[in-house]
Motif scaffolding. Structure first.
Motif, PDB file in Angstrom:
ATOM      1  N   TYR A  35     -52.213  44.471 -53.900  1.00 13.78           N
ATOM      2  CA  TYR A  35     -53.626  44.777 -53.865  1.00 13.78           C
ATOM      3  C   TYR A  35     -53.816  45.800 -55.071  1.00 13.78           C
ATOM      4  CZ  TYR A  35     -53.906  41.955 -49.600  1.00 13.78           C
ATOM      5  OH  TYR A  35     -54.098  41.090 -48.674  1.00 13.78           O
ATOM      6  N   GLN A  36     -52.800  46.680 -55.300  1.00 12.20           N
ATOM      7  CA  GLN A  36     -53.067  47.600 -56.239  1.00 12.20           C
ATOM      8  C   GLN A  36     -53.073  46.773 -57.796  1.00 12.20           C
ATOM      9  OE1 GLN A  36     -49.746  50.261 -55.749  1.00 12.20           O
ATOM     10  NE2 GLN A  36     -50.868  51.900 -54.551  1.00 12.20           N
ATOM     11  N   ALA A  37     -52.189  45.729 -57.775  1.00 10.89           N
ATOM     12  CA  ALA A  37     -52.365  45.043 -58.926  1.00 10.89           C
ATOM     13  C   ALA A  37     -53.677  44.262 -59.062  1.00 10.89           C
ATOM     14  CB  ALA A  37     -51.139  43.913 -58.966  1.00 10.89           C
ATOM     15  N   PHE A  38     -54.161  43.738 -57.939  1.00 12.38           N
ATOM     16  CA  PHE A  38     -55.474  43.201 -58.035  1.00 12.38           C
ATOM     17  C   PHE A  38     -56.355  43.993 -58.550  1.00 12.38           C
ATOM     18  CE2 PHE A  38     -54.179  39.534 -54.549  1.00 12.38           C
ATOM     19  CZ  PHE A  38     -53.771  38.705 -55.650  1.00 12.38           C
ATOM     20  N   LEU A  39     -56.405  45.495 -58.037  1.00  8.39           N
ATOM     21  CA  LEU A  39     -57.457  46.332 -58.530  1.00  8.39           C
ATOM     22  C   LEU A  39     -57.494  46.281 -60.126  1.00  8.39           C
ATOM     23  CD1 LEU A  39     -57.176  49.508 -56.269  1.00  8.39           C
ATOM     24  CD2 LEU A  39     -59.292  48.195 -56.491  1.00  8.39           C
ATOM     25  N   ASN A  40     -56.447  46.063 -60.738  1.00 10.32           N
ATOM     26  CA  ASN A  40     -56.219  46.150 -62.167  1.00 10.32           C
ATOM     27  C   ASN A  40     -57.307  44.757 -62.615  1.00 10.32           C
ATOM     28  OD1 ASN A  40     -54.943  48.646 -62.089  1.00 10.32           O
ATOM     29  ND2 ASN A  40     -52.949  47.670 -62.279  1.00 10.32           N
ATOM     30  N   HIS A  41     -56.935  43.692 -61.905  1.00 13.55           N
ATOM     31  CA  HIS A  41     -57.454  42.589 -62.205  1.00 13.55           C
ATOM     32  C   HIS A  41     -58.992  42.396 -62.085  1.00 13.55           C
ATOM     33  CE1 HIS A  41     -53.791  40.355 -63.438  1.00 13.55           C
ATOM     34  NE2 HIS A  41     -53.176  41.387 -62.936  1.00 13.55           N
ATOM     35  N   ALA A  42     -59.599  43.033 -60.910  1.00 12.36           N
ATOM     36  CA  ALA A  42     -60.912  42.821 -60.408  1.00 12.36           C
ATOM     37  C   ALA A  42     -61.877  43.313 -61.359  1.00 12.36           C
ATOM     38  CB  ALA A  42     -61.048  43.417 -59.042  1.00 12.36           C
ATOM     39  N   GLY A  43     -63.028  42.914 -61.256  1.00  8.24           N
ATOM     40  CA  GLY A  43     -63.974  43.112 -62.139  1.00  8.24           C
ATOM     41  C   GLY A  43     -65.277  43.588 -61.371  1.00  8.24           C
ATOM     42  N   ASP A  44     -65.193  43.041 -60.219  1.00 11.95           N
ATOM     43  CA  ASP A  44     -66.430  43.092 -59.315  1.00 11.95           C
ATOM     44  C   ASP A  44     -66.388  44.322 -58.438  1.00 11.95           C
ATOM     45  OD1 ASP A  44     -68.924  41.568 -57.971  1.00 11.95           O
ATOM     46  OD2 ASP A  44     -67.594  42.804 -56.511  1.00 11.95           O
ATOM     47  N   LYS A  45     -67.379  45.149 -58.763  1.00  7.03           N
ATOM     48  CA  LYS A  45     -67.241  46.755 -58.031  1.00  7.03           C
ATOM     49  C   LYS A  45     -67.164  46.497 -56.721  1.00  7.03           C
ATOM     50  CE  LYS A  45     -72.193  47.955 -58.184  1.00  7.03           C
ATOM     51  NZ  LYS A  45     -72.536  47.415 -56.680  1.00  7.03           N
ATOM     52  N   ASP A  46     -67.785  45.446 -55.897  1.00  5.03           N
ATOM     53  CA  ASP A  46     -67.976  45.182 -54.534  1.00  5.03           C
ATOM     54  C   ASP A  46     -66.593  44.724 -53.985  1.00  5.03           C
ATOM     55  OD1 ASP A  46     -70.624  45.904 -54.261  1.00  5.03           O
ATOM     56  OD2 ASP A  46     -70.978  43.882 -54.524  1.00  5.03           O
ATOM     57  N   LEU A  47     -65.886  43.971 -54.823  1.00  2.00           N
ATOM     58  CA  LEU A  47     -64.574  43.521 -54.509  1.00  2.00           C
ATOM     59  C   LEU A  47     -63.570  44.730 -54.653  1.00  2.00           C
ATOM     60  CD1 LEU A  47     -62.792  40.885 -54.089  1.00  2.00           C
ATOM     61  CD2 LEU A  47     -62.722  40.653 -56.487  1.00  2.00           C
ATOM     62  N   LYS A  48     -63.707  45.459 -55.619  1.00  4.59           N
ATOM     63  CA  LYS A  48     -62.826  46.754 -55.720  1.00  4.59           C
ATOM     64  C   LYS A  48     -62.722  47.638 -54.529  1.00  4.59           C
ATOM     65  CE  LYS A  48     -62.257  46.960 -60.601  1.00  4.59           C
ATOM     66  NZ  LYS A  48     -62.272  48.043 -61.925  1.00  4.59           N
ATOM     67  N   LYS A  49     -64.193  47.740 -53.878  1.00  6.70           N
ATOM     68  CA  LYS A  49     -64.349  48.450 -52.895  1.00  6.70           C
ATOM     69  C   LYS A  49     -63.511  47.940 -51.504  1.00  6.70           C
ATOM     70  CE  LYS A  49     -68.988  50.357 -53.658  1.00  6.70           C
ATOM     71  NZ  LYS A  49     -70.282  50.068 -53.437  1.00  6.70           N
ATOM     72  N   LEU A  50     -63.529  46.580 -51.525  1.00 12.73           N
ATOM     73  CA  LEU A  50     -62.814  45.876 -50.383  1.00 12.73           C
ATOM     74  C   LEU A  50     -61.211  45.964 -50.493  1.00 12.73           C
ATOM     75  CD1 LEU A  50     -64.730  42.518 -49.797  1.00 12.73           C
ATOM     76  CD2 LEU A  50     -64.221  44.476 -47.877  1.00 12.73           C
ATOM     77  N   LEU A  51     -60.887  45.951 -51.852  1.00 12.20           N
ATOM     78  CA  LEU A  51     -59.505  46.069 -52.113  1.00 12.20           C
ATOM     79  C   LEU A  51     -58.961  47.497 -51.680  1.00 12.20           C
ATOM     80  CD1 LEU A  51     -59.213  44.565 -55.405  1.00 12.20           C
ATOM     81  CD2 LEU A  51     -57.913  43.580 -53.379  1.00 12.20           C
ATOM     82  N   ASP A  52     -59.906  48.495 -51.970  1.00  8.87           N
ATOM     83  CA  ASP A  52     -59.444  49.919 -51.603  1.00  8.87           C
ATOM     84  C   ASP A  52     -59.361  50.114 -50.131  1.00  8.87           C
ATOM     85  OD1 ASP A  52     -59.332  51.196 -54.218  1.00  8.87           O
ATOM     86  OD2 ASP A  52     -61.619  51.546 -54.124  1.00  8.87           O
ATOM     87  N   ALA A  53     -60.136  49.397 -49.404  1.00  8.59           N
ATOM     88  CA  ALA A  53     -60.292  49.398 -48.044  1.00  8.59           C
ATOM     89  C   ALA A  53     -59.125  48.775 -47.363  1.00  8.59           C
ATOM     90  CB  ALA A  53     -61.469  48.571 -47.408  1.00  8.59           C
ATOM     91  N   GLN A  54     -58.709  47.584 -47.997  1.00 11.89           N
ATOM     92  CA  GLN A  54     -57.639  46.752 -47.620  1.00 11.89           C
ATOM     93  C   GLN A  54     -55.957  47.640 -47.971  1.00 11.89           C
ATOM     94  OE1 GLN A  54     -57.273  44.125 -45.872  1.00 11.89           O
ATOM     95  NE2 GLN A  54     -58.496  42.399 -46.748  1.00 11.89           N
ATOM     96  N   ILE A  55     -56.011  48.421 -49.126  1.00 13.20           N
ATOM     97  CA  ILE A  55     -54.979  49.195 -49.311  1.00 13.20           C
ATOM     98  C   ILE A  55     -54.815  50.442 -48.268  1.00 13.20           C
ATOM     99  CG2 ILE A  55     -53.980  50.980 -50.989  1.00 13.20           C
ATOM    100  CD1 ILE A  55     -55.314  48.910 -53.094  1.00 13.20           C
ATOM    101  N   ASP A  56     -56.130  51.289 -48.014  1.00  8.09           N
ATOM    102  CA  ASP A  56     -56.082  52.074 -46.965  1.00  8.09           C
ATOM    103  C   ASP A  56     -55.581  51.843 -45.505  1.00  8.09           C
ATOM    104  OD1 ASP A  56     -57.321  53.969 -49.006  1.00  8.09           O
ATOM    105  OD2 ASP A  56     -59.269  53.849 -48.206  1.00  8.09           O
ATOM    106  N   GLN A  57     -56.080  50.398 -45.200  1.00  8.05           N
ATOM    107  CA  GLN A  57     -55.670  49.984 -44.039  1.00  8.05           C
ATOM    108  C   GLN A  57     -54.229  49.874 -43.866  1.00  8.05           C
ATOM    109  OE1 GLN A  57     -56.914  49.999 -41.043  1.00  8.05           O
ATOM    110  NE2 GLN A  57     -55.210  48.707 -40.092  1.00  8.05           N
ATOM    111  N   ALA A  58     -53.756  49.232 -44.951  1.00 11.42           N
ATOM    112  CA  ALA A  58     -51.931  48.729 -45.162  1.00 11.42           C
ATOM    113  C   ALA A  58     -51.326  50.291 -45.064  1.00 11.42           C
ATOM    114  CB  ALA A  58     -51.918  47.881 -46.381  1.00 11.42           C
ATOM    115  N   LYS A  59     -51.987  51.121 -45.874  1.00 10.35           N
ATOM    116  CA  LYS A  59     -51.196  52.553 -46.007  1.00 10.35           C
ATOM    117  C   LYS A  59     -51.278  53.187 -44.357  1.00 10.35           C
ATOM    118  CE  LYS A  59     -51.507  53.710 -50.730  1.00 10.35           C
ATOM    119  NZ  LYS A  59     -52.170  54.714 -51.562  1.00 10.35           N
TER     120      LYS A  59
END
Length: 170
Positions: A35-59
């Motif tokens: 998901y950290q790699a996906f953050l580099n690829h994502a362009g949509d800000k809402d998708l980036k927020k969801l990726l951040d939430a997924q990363i926080d949950q995984a951590k």
């Protein structure tokens, strides 16, 4: 007093619980890296927020599962290094994951995570382990709904064939 009575944290883990907690930690570590790699690829800000939430949950899952394992004398899987940040423009178009691809992948991962959590809840005889994975299940359910809503809103969702015309009752 039997061996499986009293404080669940004082009870031994059975082999299924050990493997499931170990596997959950390993999968969460892989998710953080991916998901950290996906953050580099994502362009949509809402998708980036969801990726951040997924990363926080995984951590959080890594921290809690690894503590559970180490408290019971079990070695954990190695932590993967954090991925460096990259500008989207620096990734060649042909090598770039698109926002719909990323959304579909995290949606599928979340669905698989729900099944895995349910399995651990069902096999656990220690109440604390079952409750821990019930907590993860609730969080993954909420994240899954957010991913679904975002995918519908952005037009990224590819539904299976829909039944438009229903057969008339006999």
């Amino acid at each position: 007093m039997g061996i499986l009575s009293g404080n669940p944290k004082d009870e031994p883990m059975h082999y299924g619980e050990i493997f499931s907690v170990w596997q959950a930690s390993m999968v969460a570590k892989g998710a953080v890296s991916c998901y950290q790699a996906f953050l580099n690829h994502a362009g949509d800000k809402d998708l980036k927020k969801l990726l951040d939430a997924q990363i926080d949950q995984a951590k959080l899952e890594i921290k809690e599962c690894d503590k559970l394992l180490t408290d019971n004398g079990i070695a954990t899987t190695p932590q993967l290094p954090d991925r460096p940040s990259v500008k989207l423009e620096d990734i060649p178009v042909g090598a770039r994951f698109t926002d719909p691809e990323i959304a579909a992948k995290i949606s599928a991962d979340t669905a698989l995570g729900l099944v895995a959590c349910s399995q651990v809840m069902g096999q656990s005889i220690r109440e604390d382990i079952g409750a821990l994975f019930a907590k993860y299940h609730v969080t993954k359910t909420a994240l899954g709904f957010k991913i679904l809503q975002l995918s519908k809103e952005k037009g990224w969702l590819l539904p299976p064939p829909l039944q438009i015309k229903r057969p008339e009752g006999v």
